[in-house]
Design an enzyme around this catalytic site. Structure first.
Site, PDB file in Angstrom:
ATOM      1  N   ASN A 199       0.870  -1.171   0.000  1.00 40.21           N
ATOM      2  CA  ASN A 199       0.000   0.000   0.000  1.00 40.21           C
ATOM      3  C   ASN A 199       0.910   1.225   0.000  1.00 40.21           C
ATOM      4  O   ASN A 199       1.446   1.603   1.031  1.00 40.21           O
ATOM      5  CB  ASN A 199      -0.894  -0.005   1.247  1.00 40.21           C
ATOM      6  CG  ASN A 199      -1.729   1.265   1.354  1.00 40.21           C
ATOM      7  OD1 ASN A 199      -1.845   2.020   0.393  1.00 40.21           O
ATOM      8  ND2 ASN A 199      -2.312   1.504   2.524  1.00 40.21           N
ATOM      9  N   TRP A 200       1.073   1.801  -1.167  1.00 42.47           N
ATOM     10  CA  TRP A 200       1.987   2.954  -1.281  1.00 42.47           C
ATOM     11  C   TRP A 200       1.398   4.229  -0.696  1.00 42.47           C
ATOM     12  O   TRP A 200       2.084   5.233  -0.581  1.00 42.47           O
ATOM     13  CB  TRP A 200       2.331   3.212  -2.760  1.00 42.47           C
ATOM     14  CG  TRP A 200       3.308   2.257  -3.350  1.00 42.47           C
ATOM     15  CD1 TRP A 200       3.958   1.236  -2.716  1.00 42.47           C
ATOM     16  CD2 TRP A 200       3.780   2.258  -4.702  1.00 42.47           C
ATOM     17  NE1 TRP A 200       4.794   0.596  -3.592  1.00 42.47           N
ATOM     18  CE2 TRP A 200       4.702   1.208  -4.818  1.00 42.47           C
ATOM     19  CE3 TRP A 200       3.497   3.030  -5.826  1.00 42.47           C
ATOM     20  CZ2 TRP A 200       5.353   0.915  -6.017  1.00 42.47           C
ATOM     21  CZ3 TRP A 200       4.144   2.745  -7.015  1.00 42.47           C
ATOM     22  CH2 TRP A 200       5.068   1.695  -7.109  1.00 42.47           C
ATOM     23  N   LYS A 201       0.111   4.221  -0.433  1.00 40.67           N
ATOM     24  CA  LYS A 201      -0.583   5.429   0.045  1.00 40.67           C
ATOM     25  C   LYS A 201      -0.330   6.578  -0.943  1.00 40.67           C
ATOM     26  O   LYS A 201      -0.218   6.333  -2.141  1.00 40.67           O
ATOM     27  CB  LYS A 201      -0.146   5.787   1.461  1.00 40.67           C
ATOM     28  CG  LYS A 201      -0.184   4.583   2.407  1.00 40.67           C
ATOM     29  CD  LYS A 201      -0.027   4.952   3.827  1.00 40.67           C
ATOM     30  CE  LYS A 201       0.086   3.688   4.660  1.00 40.67           C
ATOM     31  NZ  LYS A 201      -0.143   3.897   6.051  1.00 40.67           N
ATOM     32  N   HIS A 249      -9.608   1.269   4.501  1.00 39.93           N
ATOM     33  CA  HIS A 249      -8.372   1.509   5.256  1.00 39.93           C
ATOM     34  C   HIS A 249      -8.672   2.531   6.365  1.00 39.93           C
ATOM     35  O   HIS A 249      -9.465   3.453   6.162  1.00 39.93           O
ATOM     36  CB  HIS A 249      -7.292   2.042   4.306  1.00 39.93           C
ATOM     37  CG  HIS A 249      -5.939   2.056   4.941  1.00 39.93           C
ATOM     38  ND1 HIS A 249      -5.558   3.041   5.814  1.00 39.93           N
ATOM     39  CD2 HIS A 249      -4.897   1.189   4.862  1.00 39.93           C
ATOM     40  CE1 HIS A 249      -4.318   2.784   6.232  1.00 39.93           C
ATOM     41  NE2 HIS A 249      -3.903   1.664   5.669  1.00 39.93           N
ATOM     42  N   GLU A 277      -7.122   5.001   7.393  1.00 39.08           N
ATOM     43  CA  GLU A 277      -6.886   6.401   7.012  1.00 39.08           C
ATOM     44  C   GLU A 277      -8.093   6.964   6.274  1.00 39.08           C
ATOM     45  O   GLU A 277      -8.427   8.139   6.398  1.00 39.08           O
ATOM     46  CB  GLU A 277      -5.605   6.511   6.157  1.00 39.08           C
ATOM     47  CG  GLU A 277      -4.367   6.355   7.031  1.00 39.08           C
ATOM     48  CD  GLU A 277      -3.145   5.822   6.309  1.00 39.08           C
ATOM     49  OE1 GLU A 277      -3.097   5.860   5.071  1.00 39.08           O
ATOM     50  OE2 GLU A 277      -2.229   5.348   7.019  1.00 39.08           O
ATOM     51  N   GLU A 295      -5.647  -4.817  10.629  1.00 42.78           N
ATOM     52  CA  GLU A 295      -4.677  -3.733  10.792  1.00 42.78           C
ATOM     53  C   GLU A 295      -4.997  -2.933  12.053  1.00 42.78           C
ATOM     54  O   GLU A 295      -5.790  -1.967  11.993  1.00 42.78           O
ATOM     55  CB  GLU A 295      -4.737  -2.793   9.585  1.00 42.78           C
ATOM     56  CG  GLU A 295      -4.338  -3.431   8.282  1.00 42.78           C
ATOM     57  CD  GLU A 295      -3.647  -2.422   7.364  1.00 42.78           C
ATOM     58  OE1 GLU A 295      -2.553  -2.733   6.897  1.00 42.78           O
ATOM     59  OE2 GLU A 295      -4.185  -1.322   7.145  1.00 42.78           O
ATOM     60  N   GLY A 313       2.034   2.475  10.744  1.00 39.34           N
ATOM     61  CA  GLY A 313       2.999   3.567  10.632  1.00 39.34           C
ATOM     62  C   GLY A 313       3.665   3.947  11.945  1.00 39.34           C
ATOM     63  O   GLY A 313       4.331   4.978  12.026  1.00 39.34           O
ATOM     64  N   SER A 357       3.193  -1.892  10.490  1.00 40.27           N
ATOM     65  CA  SER A 357       4.631  -1.872  10.802  1.00 40.27           C
ATOM     66  C   SER A 357       5.335  -3.195  10.497  1.00 40.27           C
ATOM     67  O   SER A 357       6.220  -3.624  11.245  1.00 40.27           O
ATOM     68  CB  SER A 357       4.853  -1.448  12.255  1.00 40.27           C
ATOM     69  OG  SER A 357       4.399  -0.121  12.445  1.00 40.27           O
ATOM     70  N   GLY A 392       2.720  -0.984   4.387  1.00 39.26           N
ATOM     71  CA  GLY A 392       2.745   0.428   4.018  1.00 39.26           C
ATOM     72  C   GLY A 392       4.181   0.905   3.843  1.00 39.26           C
ATOM     73  O   GLY A 392       4.806   0.706   2.795  1.00 39.26           O
ATOM     74  N   GLY A 393       4.733   1.503   4.886  1.00 37.47           N
ATOM     75  CA  GLY A 393       6.059   2.140   4.838  1.00 37.47           C
ATOM     76  C   GLY A 393       7.138   1.298   4.173  1.00 37.47           C
ATOM     77  O   GLY A 393       7.834   1.768   3.264  1.00 37.47           O
TER      78      GLY A 393
HETATM   79  C1  PEP Z   1      -0.992   0.400   6.095  1.00 41.05           C
HETATM   80  O1  PEP Z   1      -1.158   1.609   6.085  1.00 41.05           O
HETATM   81  O2  PEP Z   1      -1.809  -0.347   5.525  1.00 41.05           O
HETATM   82  C2  PEP Z   1       0.181  -0.133   6.768  1.00 41.05           C
HETATM   83  C3  PEP Z   1       0.201  -1.389   7.056  1.00 41.05           C
HETATM   84  O3  PEP Z   1       1.188   0.771   7.024  1.00 41.05           O
HETATM   85  P1  PEP Z   1       2.622   0.461   7.711  1.00 41.05           P
HETATM   86  O4  PEP Z   1       3.144  -0.825   7.150  1.00 41.05           O
HETATM   87  O5  PEP Z   1       3.455   1.642   7.376  1.00 41.05           O
HETATM   88  O6  PEP Z   1       2.349   0.342   9.186  1.00 41.05           O
END
Ligand code: PEP
Length: 253
Positions: free
Chosen positions: A9-11, A96, A98, A168, A174, A213, A234-235
């Protein structure tokens, strides 16, 4: 047998040229050492076509991060499911945290998106998760159970295996502080049991991911977690080398 699924997930990151470089690198890495997992990259809308083209002729898939559940019309700024289909998206992230928190998306809307995605042959990756205060109050299972039921209520039991659920926890996204693999396994077990009881669907065929994370350093733990069929990243997915390392944790061909 559920094939592991590893989703980036590049956001709101990566321009189209950046996406092209990334995808070339990811493709090279996974050609050298192919993973047993299915790998999906969900870029911003503006880079979907670039990612699709870069992955042509490989097993890598492109997905999207969102869509609006109307077929077409006066919805300025939105993108429909048929637009994603025309770009060969196989998956779409739905609900999600967010989007729930920053854009006011309700469980009702998310439920509608799940239904529209399935009707159009695109697999929804439905995100669910509890806040830290809900967790502290011992409400994790209750909250997740409620989110699942509201978001899946428009489906027929036989459609359940077509949904991917991503657990999640909001406090893990994040934050650099992941849940434990034990937490993820327990939640996956709970989600399957609850949906089985209430929807009488085949939840054994349904894939459940963990997200929050995930890094190349902690992926082994999640890859070994019982009933957890992959990860939403994500990150760490913004770096092709790190994302390839995460995908390879599911075994190489
Ligand atoms: C996400 O936003 O779906 C996610 C898992 O982010 P991160 O891996 O950065 O915690």
């Amino acid at each position: 047998m559920r094939q592991p699924l590893v989703v980036a997930n590049w956001k709101m990151n990566m321009t189209s040229p950046e996406a092209k470089d990334y995808c070339q690198r990811l493709r090279e890495l996974l050609q050298e050492t192919p993973t047993l997992a299915e790998v999906v990259v969900c870029p911003p809308f503006t880079a979907i076509e670039t990612v699709r083209n870069a992955f042509l002729g490989s097993d890598l898939q492109v997905g999207a991060q969102n869509f609006y559940p109307a077929p077409k019309g006066a919805y300025t700024g939105e993108v429909s499911i048929s637009m994603l289909k025309a770009l060969d998206c196989r998956y779409v992230i739905v609900g999600h945290s967010e989007r729930r928190l920053r854009f006011g998306e309700t469980a009702e809307t998310i439920g509608e998106k799940v239904k529209v995605a399935i009707e159009n042959g695109i697999t929804p990756i439905l995100c669910v998760g509890e806040t830290m205060s809900e967790r502290s109050l011992g409400m994790t299972e209750k909250v997740i159970g409620q989110q699942l039921l509201t978001c899946l209520k428009h489906l027929q039991p036989e459609q359940l295996p077509q949904v991917v659920v991503a657990y999640e926890p909001l406090w893990a996204i994040g934050s650099g502080r992941s849940a434990t693999a034990k937490d993820a396994a327990q939640l996956a077990k709970y989600a399957r049991q609850r949906l089985q009881r209430l929807m009488n669907g085949n939840t054994e065929a349904m894939r459940i991911l963990y997200g929050g994370s995930v890094t190349p350093e902690n992926i082994q733990e999640f890859a070994a977690a019982e009933g957890v069929d992959g990860v939403l990243v994500g990150g760490a997915s913004l770096n092709a080398d790190k994302f390839a390392a995460i995908a390879r944790a599911y075994g190489v061909k």
